[in-house]
Design an enzyme around this catalytic site. Sequence first.
Site, short mmCIF file in Angstrom:
data_model
loop_
_atom_site.label_atom_id
_atom_site.label_comp_id
_atom_site.label_asym_id
_atom_site.label_seq_id
_atom_site.Cartn_x
_atom_site.Cartn_y
_atom_site.Cartn_z
N LYS A 149 -1.72 0.62 -8.09
CA LYS A 149 -1.53 0.64 -9.55
C LYS A 149 -1.96 -0.66 -10.22
O LYS A 149 -1.74 -0.84 -11.41
CB LYS A 149 -0.06 0.93 -9.86
CG LYS A 149 0.31 2.32 -9.42
CD LYS A 149 1.59 2.78 -10.06
CE LYS A 149 1.89 4.21 -9.60
NZ LYS A 149 3.27 4.41 -9.29
N ASP A 201 0.84 -1.20 0.00
CA ASP A 201 0.00 0.00 0.00
C ASP A 201 0.87 1.24 0.00
O ASP A 201 2.08 1.17 0.22
CB ASP A 201 -0.86 0.02 1.28
CG ASP A 201 -2.05 -0.91 1.15
OD1 ASP A 201 -2.42 -1.25 0.02
OD2 ASP A 201 -2.60 -1.28 2.20
#
Length: 415
Positions: free
Chosen positions: A224, A202
């Site tokens: 992403k 994260d």
Amino acid sequence: MTAAEDRNDAPAYPVGLRLTGRRVVVLGGGQVAQRRLPPLVAAGADVVLVSPSATPSVDAMAAAGEIRWERRRYRPGDLADAWYALIATTDPEANAAASAEAEERRVWCVRSDDAEAATAWTPATGRTEGVTVAVLTGRDPRRSAAVRDAIVEGLRDGSLAAPQHRGRTPGVALVGGGPGDPDLITVRGRRLLAEADVVIADRLGPRDLLDELPPHVEVIDAAKIPYGRAMAQEAINAALIEHAKAGKAVVRLKGGDPYVFGRGMEEAEALAEAGIPCTVVPGISSSISVPAAAGIPVTHRGVAHEFTVVSGHVAPEDPRSLVDWAALARLRGTLVLLMAVERIGPIAAALVAHGRGADTPVAVIQEGTTAAQRRVDATLATVAERVAAEGVRPPAVIVIGEVVAVGERVTSGNQ
Ligand SMILES: C[S@@+](CC[C@H](N)C(=O)[O-])C[C@H]1O[C@@H](n2cnc3c(N)ncnc32)[C@H](O)[C@@H]1O
């Protein structure tokens, strides 16, 4: 302290020089050269020794063709084309002149007589099972050697666990990484990270640790992961499952604790459904550690007998809110708000409207435990305005209650 002194106190930047075939100049053929030449030769360096005399061992190295020995004193120009220099003559003037030449030619140089004047320091090194251990402690070579010995010894006798294999039990570890400072992950979390093939991380948490991972480890930024029509969380779950099914040791590195507003249980459920073994490693939650890092105890004898951790990601009037703000306003203890920066205005207003004092102290701590940590103090009446004026941005923990004032009484050196 001046800026220059500040720079001198900066830690050295460790690096591994690949010296094969590269010219290294050693000035002085005494005990220092005797100790330092073998590793230079082992590294494949093209070593030129400049010295009128040498110890018998150094002499033997020259005789064996391992180094080239020029039997004379240092002359300006000796460092031309060198990549690295070791200055260790018994003549302080020659050492200073050579050091100046190294500086001018941008050649990193170690000095045996004056570590401060050197541009490089030699670490205490040791090798075992293909691992090179290099330790620098700044100005305490004995300590460097002791740390080196402890590590090498630990690796040799197995008391220091540093697995190198890649065939561990496949599965996923949900690791709570703590609030951000890399030292605040648990020992178990750190060990699992060291054993991972794939790390899905994260934005929050100890991101510095990712830089330390060996190059073969695949590091995936959870934010992403492409998720097309699936929800981001579903896409993360799918990535965890896919990598684990491929036989990889997967670490899902999360900020704080995986089960405190971390959606860890959703991931654990998805893994269980897919029949993938899952280990949960608790982490230090920002809800407690970030206030502590800013000098605020979430409880204090005679002041607060409870603390309540609340998510502020939806406003009090929002129909999706599961929080009873009226009940919270009646509590005397500490309120710790996460994800509340954007909605602190309506939250503070709701607490005051339901009876909490407008003068209740509030502290907002942004990016706690990291180098960027900062704290903004306010009251319930002023916090929204202070947050806006100071440009506070997430991630931040907001602490509401008398404990904020308790913390202020102590100059704890935490900040
Ligand atoms: C999605 S929650 C995750 C909480 C996390 N699982 C924990 O236990 O700390 C993210 C929120 O945690 C808080 N947070 C996490 N790390 C922080 C830090 N280093 N400094 C300040 N707040 C932090 C912020 O309120 C942020 O918006």
